[in-house]
Write a protein that holds these residues in place. Structure first.
Motif, PDB file in Angstrom:
ATOM      1  N   GLY A  20      -0.462   8.326  -2.781  1.00  0.00           N
ATOM      2  CA  GLY A  20      -0.563   9.331  -3.825  1.00  0.00           C
ATOM      3  C   GLY A  20      -1.455   8.855  -4.961  1.00  0.00           C
ATOM      4  N   TRP A  21      -1.754   7.562  -4.976  1.00  0.00           N
ATOM      5  CA  TRP A  21      -2.600   6.983  -6.017  1.00  0.00           C
ATOM      6  C   TRP A  21      -3.877   6.384  -5.445  1.00  0.00           C
ATOM      7  CZ3 TRP A  21      -1.105   8.599 -10.519  1.00  0.00           C
ATOM      8  CH2 TRP A  21       0.252   8.880 -10.722  1.00  0.00           C
ATOM      9  N   LEU A  22      -4.141   6.665  -4.158  1.00  0.00           N
ATOM     10  CA  LEU A  22      -5.379   6.236  -3.511  1.00  0.00           C
ATOM     11  C   LEU A  22      -6.150   7.475  -3.081  1.00  0.00           C
ATOM     12  CD1 LEU A  22      -3.976   3.382  -1.201  1.00  0.00           C
ATOM     13  CD2 LEU A  22      -5.106   3.122  -3.423  1.00  0.00           C
ATOM     14  N   VAL A  45       0.836  -1.208   0.000  1.00  0.00           N
ATOM     15  CA  VAL A  45       0.000   0.000   0.000  1.00  0.00           C
ATOM     16  C   VAL A  45       0.870   1.257   0.000  1.00  0.00           C
ATOM     17  CG1 VAL A  45      -1.689   1.313   1.360  1.00  0.00           C
ATOM     18  CG2 VAL A  45      -1.979  -1.150   1.045  1.00  0.00           C
ATOM     19  N   LYS A  46       2.015   1.200   0.673  1.00  0.00           N
ATOM     20  CA  LYS A  46       2.929   2.343   0.719  1.00  0.00           C
ATOM     21  C   LYS A  46       3.332   2.782  -0.695  1.00  0.00           C
ATOM     22  CE  LYS A  46       6.490   3.144   3.786  1.00  0.00           C
ATOM     23  NZ  LYS A  46       7.758   2.768   4.438  1.00  0.00           N
ATOM     24  N   LYS A  77     -10.991   7.622   0.316  1.00  0.00           N
ATOM     25  CA  LYS A  77     -11.685   6.414   0.768  1.00  0.00           C
ATOM     26  C   LYS A  77     -10.798   5.168   0.636  1.00  0.00           C
ATOM     27  CE  LYS A  77     -16.139   8.219  -0.625  1.00  0.00           C
ATOM     28  NZ  LYS A  77     -17.244   8.122  -1.579  1.00  0.00           N
ATOM     29  N   GLY A  78      -9.584   5.366   0.155  1.00  0.00           N
ATOM     30  CA  GLY A  78      -8.674   4.243  -0.015  1.00  0.00           C
ATOM     31  C   GLY A  78      -8.833   3.514  -1.329  1.00  0.00           C
ATOM     32  N   ALA A  79      -9.531   4.128  -2.272  1.00  0.00           N
ATOM     33  CA  ALA A  79      -9.735   3.515  -3.591  1.00  0.00           C
ATOM     34  C   ALA A  79      -8.660   3.992  -4.568  1.00  0.00           C
ATOM     35  CB  ALA A  79     -11.112   3.880  -4.136  1.00  0.00           C
ATOM     36  N   PRO A  80      -8.228   3.124  -5.481  1.00  0.00           N
ATOM     37  CA  PRO A  80      -7.244   3.539  -6.482  1.00  0.00           C
ATOM     38  C   PRO A  80      -7.792   4.655  -7.371  1.00  0.00           C
ATOM     39  CG  PRO A  80      -7.559   1.150  -6.506  1.00  0.00           C
ATOM     40  CD  PRO A  80      -8.615   1.725  -5.631  1.00  0.00           C
ATOM     41  N   THR A  81      -6.918   5.572  -7.762  1.00  0.00           N
ATOM     42  CA  THR A  81      -7.321   6.685  -8.635  1.00  0.00           C
ATOM     43  C   THR A  81      -7.070   6.358 -10.106  1.00  0.00           C
ATOM     44  OG1 THR A  81      -5.170   7.743  -8.385  1.00  0.00           O
ATOM     45  CG2 THR A  81      -6.924   8.409  -6.849  1.00  0.00           C
ATOM     46  N   PHE A  82      -6.726   5.112 -10.382  1.00  0.00           N
ATOM     47  CA  PHE A  82      -6.534   4.642 -11.753  1.00  0.00           C
ATOM     48  C   PHE A  82      -6.858   3.153 -11.792  1.00  0.00           C
ATOM     49  CE2 PHE A  82      -2.634   3.780  -9.525  1.00  0.00           C
ATOM     50  CZ  PHE A  82      -2.134   2.609 -10.073  1.00  0.00           C
TER      51      PHE A  82
END
Length: 172
Positions: free
Chosen positions: A86-88, A81-82, A91-96
Protein backbone atom coordinates in the motif's frame (compact mmCIF):
# COMPACT_ATOMS: atom_id res chain seq x y z
CA UNK A 1 68.73 -2.52 62.94
CA UNK A 2 69.94 -1.64 59.44
CA UNK A 3 69.15 -5.17 58.29
CA UNK A 4 65.57 -4.93 59.65
CA UNK A 5 65.02 -1.58 57.87
CA UNK A 6 66.31 -3.10 54.67
CA UNK A 7 63.92 -6.06 55.00
CA UNK A 8 60.98 -3.71 55.74
CA UNK A 9 61.81 -1.65 52.64
CA UNK A 10 62.03 -4.81 50.52
CA UNK A 11 58.65 -6.04 51.78
CA UNK A 12 57.12 -2.60 51.10
CA UNK A 13 58.51 -2.65 47.55
CA UNK A 14 57.15 -6.13 46.98
CA UNK A 15 53.73 -5.08 48.26
CA UNK A 16 53.80 -1.98 46.04
CA UNK A 17 54.82 -4.05 43.00
CA UNK A 18 52.11 -6.64 43.65
CA UNK A 19 49.55 -3.89 44.19
CA UNK A 20 50.64 -2.07 40.99
CA UNK A 21 50.45 -5.28 38.95
CA UNK A 22 47.01 -5.96 40.37
CA UNK A 23 45.74 -2.45 39.57
CA UNK A 24 47.07 -2.47 36.02
CA UNK A 25 45.56 -5.87 35.29
CA UNK A 26 41.99 -4.86 36.23
CA UNK A 27 41.29 -3.15 32.88
CA UNK A 28 42.53 -6.25 31.04
CA UNK A 29 40.00 -8.41 32.87
CA UNK A 30 37.24 -5.89 32.19
CA UNK A 31 38.05 -5.76 28.47
CA UNK A 32 38.21 -9.48 27.92
CA UNK A 33 34.90 -11.07 27.07
CA UNK A 34 33.75 -14.42 25.86
CA UNK A 35 33.82 -15.22 22.14
CA UNK A 36 30.01 -15.49 22.25
CA UNK A 37 29.72 -11.95 23.65
CA UNK A 38 32.11 -10.56 21.01
CA UNK A 39 30.15 -12.38 18.29
CA UNK A 40 26.87 -10.97 19.64
CA UNK A 41 28.39 -7.47 19.54
CA UNK A 42 29.48 -8.04 15.93
CA UNK A 43 26.00 -9.26 14.98
CA UNK A 44 24.36 -6.25 16.63
CA UNK A 45 26.72 -3.72 15.03
CA UNK A 46 26.28 -5.16 11.55
CA UNK A 47 22.52 -5.74 11.81
CA UNK A 48 21.95 -2.30 13.36
CA UNK A 49 23.62 -0.63 10.38
CA UNK A 50 21.59 -2.79 7.98
CA UNK A 51 18.30 -2.14 9.82
CA UNK A 52 18.82 1.62 9.80
CA UNK A 53 19.66 1.49 6.07
CA UNK A 54 16.48 -0.53 5.43
CA UNK A 55 14.17 2.04 7.02
CA UNK A 56 15.99 5.01 5.45
CA UNK A 57 14.74 5.40 1.90
CA UNK A 58 13.61 8.04 -0.60
CA UNK A 59 10.27 8.33 -2.29
CA UNK A 60 10.42 6.88 -5.82
CA UNK A 61 13.82 5.17 -5.37
CA UNK A 62 13.03 1.53 -6.15
CA UNK A 63 16.69 0.53 -6.57
CA UNK A 64 17.72 2.09 -3.25
CA UNK A 65 14.80 0.42 -1.51
CA UNK A 66 15.57 -3.02 -2.95
CA UNK A 67 19.26 -2.76 -2.02
CA UNK A 68 18.33 -3.63 1.56
CA UNK A 69 17.17 -7.09 0.50
CA UNK A 70 20.70 -8.53 0.71
CA UNK A 71 20.77 -7.90 4.49
CA UNK A 72 17.67 -10.03 5.16
CA UNK A 73 16.79 -13.69 5.01
CA UNK A 74 14.33 -14.37 2.15
CA UNK A 75 11.44 -14.75 4.62
CA UNK A 76 12.59 -11.72 6.62
CA UNK A 77 12.54 -9.55 3.48
CA UNK A 78 9.08 -10.83 2.45
CA UNK A 79 7.75 -10.01 5.90
CA UNK A 80 9.35 -6.54 5.86
CA UNK A 81 7.94 -5.76 2.39
CA UNK A 82 4.50 -7.03 3.47
CA UNK A 83 4.36 -4.17 6.01
CA UNK A 84 5.02 -1.76 3.15
CA UNK A 85 2.12 -2.95 0.98
CA UNK A 86 0.00 0.00 0.00
CA UNK A 87 3.07 2.22 0.31
CA UNK A 88 4.95 0.92 -2.75
CA UNK A 89 4.15 2.05 -6.29
CA UNK A 90 3.75 -0.27 -9.31
CA UNK A 91 7.56 -0.33 -9.80
CA UNK A 92 8.14 -1.33 -6.18
CA UNK A 93 9.36 2.10 -5.10
CA UNK A 94 8.27 3.69 -1.80
CA UNK A 95 5.56 6.35 -2.12
CA UNK A 96 7.10 8.34 0.74
CA UNK A 97 10.53 9.08 2.22
CA UNK A 98 11.65 7.75 5.57
CA UNK A 99 14.58 8.67 7.81
CA UNK A 100 15.41 6.96 11.10
CA UNK A 101 18.06 8.41 13.43
CA UNK A 102 19.11 6.26 16.40
CA UNK A 103 19.09 8.10 19.71
CA UNK A 104 21.45 5.63 21.41
CA UNK A 105 22.99 2.19 21.04
CA UNK A 106 20.91 -0.91 20.58
CA UNK A 107 19.37 -2.53 23.65
CA UNK A 108 19.70 -6.33 23.76
CA UNK A 109 16.41 -8.02 24.58
CA UNK A 110 17.47 -11.62 24.23
CA UNK A 111 19.52 -14.25 22.48
CA UNK A 112 18.11 -17.64 21.63
CA UNK A 113 19.48 -20.35 19.34
CA UNK A 114 22.04 -17.95 17.88
CA UNK A 115 19.43 -15.29 17.05
CA UNK A 116 20.02 -11.95 18.78
CA UNK A 117 16.94 -9.85 19.50
CA UNK A 118 17.54 -6.15 20.06
CA UNK A 119 15.83 -2.76 19.85
CA UNK A 120 17.24 0.49 18.46
CA UNK A 121 15.53 3.58 19.92
CA UNK A 122 15.42 6.77 17.89
CA UNK A 123 13.42 9.25 15.85
CA UNK A 124 11.57 8.42 12.64
CA UNK A 125 10.72 11.17 10.14
CA UNK A 126 8.45 10.42 7.18
CA UNK A 127 7.69 12.74 4.26
CA UNK A 128 4.94 12.53 1.68
CA UNK A 129 4.02 16.11 0.97
CA UNK A 130 4.04 16.85 4.68
CA UNK A 131 6.61 15.92 7.29
CA UNK A 132 5.79 13.85 10.39
CA UNK A 133 8.27 12.95 13.12
CA UNK A 134 7.76 10.18 15.67
CA UNK A 135 9.59 8.75 18.65
CA UNK A 136 10.28 5.29 17.37
CA UNK A 137 12.32 2.12 17.65
CA UNK A 138 13.40 -0.63 15.31
CA UNK A 139 13.01 -4.14 16.68
CA UNK A 140 15.45 -6.58 15.08
CA UNK A 141 16.14 -10.31 15.16
CA UNK A 142 19.49 -11.11 13.51
CA UNK A 143 22.01 -13.94 13.30
CA UNK A 144 25.28 -15.02 11.71
CA UNK A 145 24.43 -17.07 8.61
CA UNK A 146 26.94 -19.91 8.75
CA UNK A 147 25.99 -21.11 5.26
CA UNK A 148 26.99 -17.90 3.46
CA UNK A 149 30.58 -16.66 2.99
CA UNK A 150 31.98 -18.98 5.64
CA UNK A 151 29.76 -17.55 8.35
CA UNK A 152 30.80 -13.93 7.84
CA UNK A 153 27.33 -12.88 6.66
CA UNK A 154 24.94 -11.31 9.20
CA UNK A 155 21.25 -11.58 8.27
CA UNK A 156 18.10 -9.93 9.58
CA UNK A 157 15.40 -12.49 10.27
CA UNK A 158 12.77 -9.96 11.41
CA UNK A 159 12.59 -6.16 11.43
CA UNK A 160 9.69 -4.17 12.80
CA UNK A 161 9.26 -0.42 13.18
CA UNK A 162 7.55 0.71 16.37
CA UNK A 163 6.17 4.21 16.85
CA UNK A 164 5.59 5.44 20.38
CA UNK A 165 3.30 7.98 21.93
CA UNK A 166 3.81 9.57 25.31
CA UNK A 167 6.04 7.84 27.85
CA UNK A 168 5.96 4.44 26.13
CA UNK A 169 8.77 2.12 27.15
CA UNK A 170 8.80 0.48 23.70
CA UNK A 171 11.07 3.24 22.40
CA UNK A 172 13.46 3.20 25.34
Amino acid sequence: MAREEHEVRMVRRQVIVVFAVFLTSIPLFAQSSSPERRDQNTIIASAQDAAVRAVNFRQGDAEGWKRGRRDFTPDGWKEFVKHMQGWLDEKGAPTFSSNFVPSRNAVVIGNENGVTHFRIPGTLTQRNGCRTTYRAAIEVYAFRDLLIHGGSSIKIKHLEQITCAGPSSGCQ
